[in-house]
Scaffold this motif. Sequence first.
Motif, PDB file in Angstrom:
ATOM      1  N   ILE A   1       4.518 -13.603 -10.531  1.00 15.89           N
ATOM      2  CA  ILE A   1       5.408 -12.939 -11.312  1.00 15.89           C
ATOM      3  C   ILE A   1       6.560 -13.880 -11.684  1.00 15.89           C
ATOM      4  O   ILE A   1       7.134 -14.528 -10.487  1.00 15.89           O
ATOM      5  CB  ILE A   1       5.935 -11.456 -10.619  1.00 15.89           C
ATOM      6  CG1 ILE A   1       4.533 -10.958 -10.608  1.00 15.89           C
ATOM      7  CG2 ILE A   1       6.852 -11.073 -11.327  1.00 15.89           C
ATOM      8  CD1 ILE A   1       4.689  -9.731  -9.673  1.00 15.89           C
ATOM      9  N   SER A   2       7.260 -13.783 -12.626  1.00 14.09           N
ATOM     10  CA  SER A   2       8.719 -14.564 -12.795  1.00 14.09           C
ATOM     11  C   SER A   2       9.396 -13.848 -13.573  1.00 14.09           C
ATOM     12  O   SER A   2       9.310 -12.862 -14.511  1.00 14.09           O
ATOM     13  CB  SER A   2       8.024 -15.683 -13.976  1.00 14.09           C
ATOM     14  OG  SER A   2       9.115 -16.577 -14.283  1.00 14.09           O
ATOM     15  N   LEU A   3      10.819 -13.721 -12.978  1.00 15.43           N
ATOM     16  CA  LEU A   3      11.956 -13.439 -13.714  1.00 15.43           C
ATOM     17  C   LEU A   3      12.583 -14.724 -14.317  1.00 15.43           C
ATOM     18  O   LEU A   3      12.864 -15.756 -13.805  1.00 15.43           O
ATOM     19  CB  LEU A   3      13.148 -12.741 -12.670  1.00 15.43           C
ATOM     20  CG  LEU A   3      12.603 -11.624 -12.126  1.00 15.43           C
ATOM     21  CD1 LEU A   3      13.728 -11.100 -11.245  1.00 15.43           C
ATOM     22  CD2 LEU A   3      12.285 -10.363 -13.098  1.00 15.43           C
TER      23      LEU A   3
ATOM     24  N   TYR B   1      14.239 -11.289 -18.581  1.00 12.13           N
ATOM     25  CA  TYR B   1      12.789 -10.772 -18.858  1.00 12.13           C
ATOM     26  C   TYR B   1      11.893 -10.903 -17.479  1.00 12.13           C
ATOM     27  O   TYR B   1      12.252 -11.587 -16.562  1.00 12.13           O
ATOM     28  CB  TYR B   1      12.419 -11.949 -20.013  1.00 12.13           C
ATOM     29  CG  TYR B   1      12.937 -11.720 -21.289  1.00 12.13           C
ATOM     30  CD1 TYR B   1      12.575 -10.928 -22.187  1.00 12.13           C
ATOM     31  CD2 TYR B   1      14.169 -12.693 -21.293  1.00 12.13           C
ATOM     32  CE1 TYR B   1      13.199 -11.104 -23.382  1.00 12.13           C
ATOM     33  CE2 TYR B   1      14.645 -12.521 -22.705  1.00 12.13           C
ATOM     34  CZ  TYR B   1      14.260 -11.725 -23.838  1.00 12.13           C
ATOM     35  OH  TYR B   1      14.822 -11.619 -25.103  1.00 12.13           O
ATOM     36  N   MET B   2      10.645 -10.323 -17.573  1.00 14.58           N
ATOM     37  CA  MET B   2       9.978 -10.428 -16.519  1.00 14.58           C
ATOM     38  C   MET B   2       8.585 -10.780 -16.916  1.00 14.58           C
ATOM     39  O   MET B   2       8.268 -10.264 -18.169  1.00 14.58           O
ATOM     40  CB  MET B   2       9.974  -9.102 -15.606  1.00 14.58           C
ATOM     41  CG  MET B   2       8.905  -9.317 -14.459  1.00 14.58           C
ATOM     42  SD  MET B   2       9.169  -7.937 -13.211  1.00 14.58           S
ATOM     43  CE  MET B   2       7.700  -6.947 -14.086  1.00 14.58           C
TER      44      MET B   2
ATOM     45  N   ASN C   1       4.009 -11.116 -15.911  1.00  6.14           N
ATOM     46  CA  ASN C   1       3.294 -11.328 -14.834  1.00  6.14           C
ATOM     47  C   ASN C   1       2.087 -12.110 -15.313  1.00  6.14           C
ATOM     48  O   ASN C   1       1.460 -11.873 -16.331  1.00  6.14           O
ATOM     49  CB  ASN C   1       2.600  -9.779 -14.783  1.00  6.14           C
ATOM     50  CG  ASN C   1       1.281  -9.694 -13.543  1.00  6.14           C
ATOM     51  OD1 ASN C   1       1.093 -10.696 -13.093  1.00  6.14           O
ATOM     52  ND2 ASN C   1       0.969  -8.558 -13.542  1.00  6.14           N
TER      53      ASN C   1
ATOM     54  N   TYR D   1       4.405  -9.577 -20.517  1.00  6.65           N
ATOM     55  CA  TYR D   1       5.898  -9.979 -20.453  1.00  6.65           C
ATOM     56  C   TYR D   1       6.767  -8.940 -21.059  1.00  6.65           C
ATOM     57  O   TYR D   1       6.161  -8.204 -21.989  1.00  6.65           O
ATOM     58  CB  TYR D   1       6.021 -11.374 -21.070  1.00  6.65           C
ATOM     59  CG  TYR D   1       5.501 -11.378 -22.454  1.00  6.65           C
ATOM     60  CD1 TYR D   1       6.385 -11.129 -23.725  1.00  6.65           C
ATOM     61  CD2 TYR D   1       4.255 -11.273 -22.953  1.00  6.65           C
ATOM     62  CE1 TYR D   1       5.812 -11.191 -25.003  1.00  6.65           C
ATOM     63  CE2 TYR D   1       3.649 -11.353 -24.274  1.00  6.65           C
ATOM     64  CZ  TYR D   1       4.525 -11.436 -25.039  1.00  6.65           C
ATOM     65  OH  TYR D   1       4.202 -11.215 -26.779  1.00  6.65           O
TER      66      TYR D   1
ATOM     67  N   ILE E   1      13.886  -6.387 -18.966  1.00  6.20           N
ATOM     68  CA  ILE E   1      14.074  -5.413 -17.912  1.00  6.20           C
ATOM     69  C   ILE E   1      15.552  -4.745 -18.582  1.00  6.20           C
ATOM     70  O   ILE E   1      16.411  -5.536 -19.137  1.00  6.20           O
ATOM     71  CB  ILE E   1      13.944  -6.135 -16.753  1.00  6.20           C
ATOM     72  CG1 ILE E   1      15.245  -7.028 -16.526  1.00  6.20           C
ATOM     73  CG2 ILE E   1      12.891  -6.872 -16.457  1.00  6.20           C
ATOM     74  CD1 ILE E   1      15.380  -7.116 -15.039  1.00  6.20           C
TER      75      ILE E   1
ATOM     76  N   TRP F   1      10.922  -2.015 -17.205  1.00  6.03           N
ATOM     77  CA  TRP F   1      10.363  -3.221 -17.837  1.00  6.03           C
ATOM     78  C   TRP F   1       9.581  -2.796 -19.145  1.00  6.03           C
ATOM     79  O   TRP F   1       8.689  -1.955 -18.992  1.00  6.03           O
ATOM     80  CB  TRP F   1       9.484  -3.726 -16.894  1.00  6.03           C
ATOM     81  CG  TRP F   1       8.783  -5.032 -17.383  1.00  6.03           C
ATOM     82  CD1 TRP F   1       9.196  -6.168 -18.161  1.00  6.03           C
ATOM     83  CD2 TRP F   1       7.494  -5.453 -16.799  1.00  6.03           C
ATOM     84  NE1 TRP F   1       8.397  -7.162 -18.278  1.00  6.03           N
ATOM     85  CE2 TRP F   1       7.155  -6.698 -17.596  1.00  6.03           C
ATOM     86  CE3 TRP F   1       6.190  -4.914 -16.346  1.00  6.03           C
ATOM     87  CZ2 TRP F   1       6.153  -7.300 -17.607  1.00  6.03           C
ATOM     88  CZ3 TRP F   1       5.256  -5.567 -16.192  1.00  6.03           C
ATOM     89  CH2 TRP F   1       5.095  -6.837 -16.907  1.00  6.03           C
TER      90      TRP F   1
ATOM     91  N   TYR G   1       7.151  -4.116 -21.589  1.00  2.00           N
ATOM     92  CA  TYR G   1       6.175  -4.927 -21.462  1.00  2.00           C
ATOM     93  C   TYR G   1       5.390  -4.923 -22.615  1.00  2.00           C
ATOM     94  O   TYR G   1       5.066  -3.802 -23.111  1.00  2.00           O
ATOM     95  CB  TYR G   1       5.339  -5.002 -20.116  1.00  2.00           C
ATOM     96  CG  TYR G   1       4.472  -4.054 -19.953  1.00  2.00           C
ATOM     97  CD1 TYR G   1       3.099  -3.787 -20.421  1.00  2.00           C
ATOM     98  CD2 TYR G   1       4.673  -2.566 -19.534  1.00  2.00           C
ATOM     99  CE1 TYR G   1       2.322  -2.932 -20.361  1.00  2.00           C
ATOM    100  CE2 TYR G   1       4.123  -1.567 -19.272  1.00  2.00           C
ATOM    101  CZ  TYR G   1       2.701  -1.880 -19.562  1.00  2.00           C
ATOM    102  OH  TYR G   1       1.809  -0.695 -19.929  1.00  2.00           O
TER     103      TYR G   1
END
Length: 158
Positions: free
Chosen positions: A53-55, A65-66, A68, A78, A81, A105, A107
Motif C-alpha cells: 500500500i502506498s500513500l 492519494y492511496m 493498493n 487507487y 483520500i 478513500w 478509489y
Amino acid sequence: MKKLLIMAALIFAAHFAYAQSENIEEIQQFIISDVRYNKADVTPIYLDAKAYISLYRVKDEETIYMANVWPAKRSQSYGYIYDLKQTSVDATDDTYKNETLTFKWSYKNDFDNKQGTATIKLGLVYKPTGIAFLMTMITEDLNVTEFKGYVSGSLNLK
C-alpha cells in the motif's frame, strides 16, 4: 502497418507511464505481511502479487492519494483520500508511541473499473525494531479487509 501502429502505441504508453511516475512523490509505503478479508486469511494471494500500500502525492498538488498496488499482477486500486483525522499517543514505560489516522478513500480499480468509497483506519506503532501498521478498510458494501505489516525503510535490524 498494423504492427507499426501497435509498436507506436506501446512506446507512447511506456513514455506516458514514465512521465507520470516522475511526478509522483511517495509519502509512505506499507509492506503487507498479513491480510484478512471478512476474517478469512487471504495473505498468500497478496504475497504472491507482491502487494503493498502506498500513500503518495502528485508533485505541486496538496491532495494525498492511496494505492493498493499488486506489481506481479500489474494492477492496482487507487484514488484520493479526504476527511483525514489524526491522533497520537506518546510512548510510556508500558506502551510504544502510536498514531491513528482515519480517512475516506475514493478509489477505482484498474482491473475491473469498479469504483467507490472506503473508510480507512490506519494504526502505526513505533517499535524499536521498526514501525508496524494495522489498516482496516471497510468498503461501501461493508466488506472488511485488515492489513498488517511494517512501514518500508523503518526496520532497524541491528
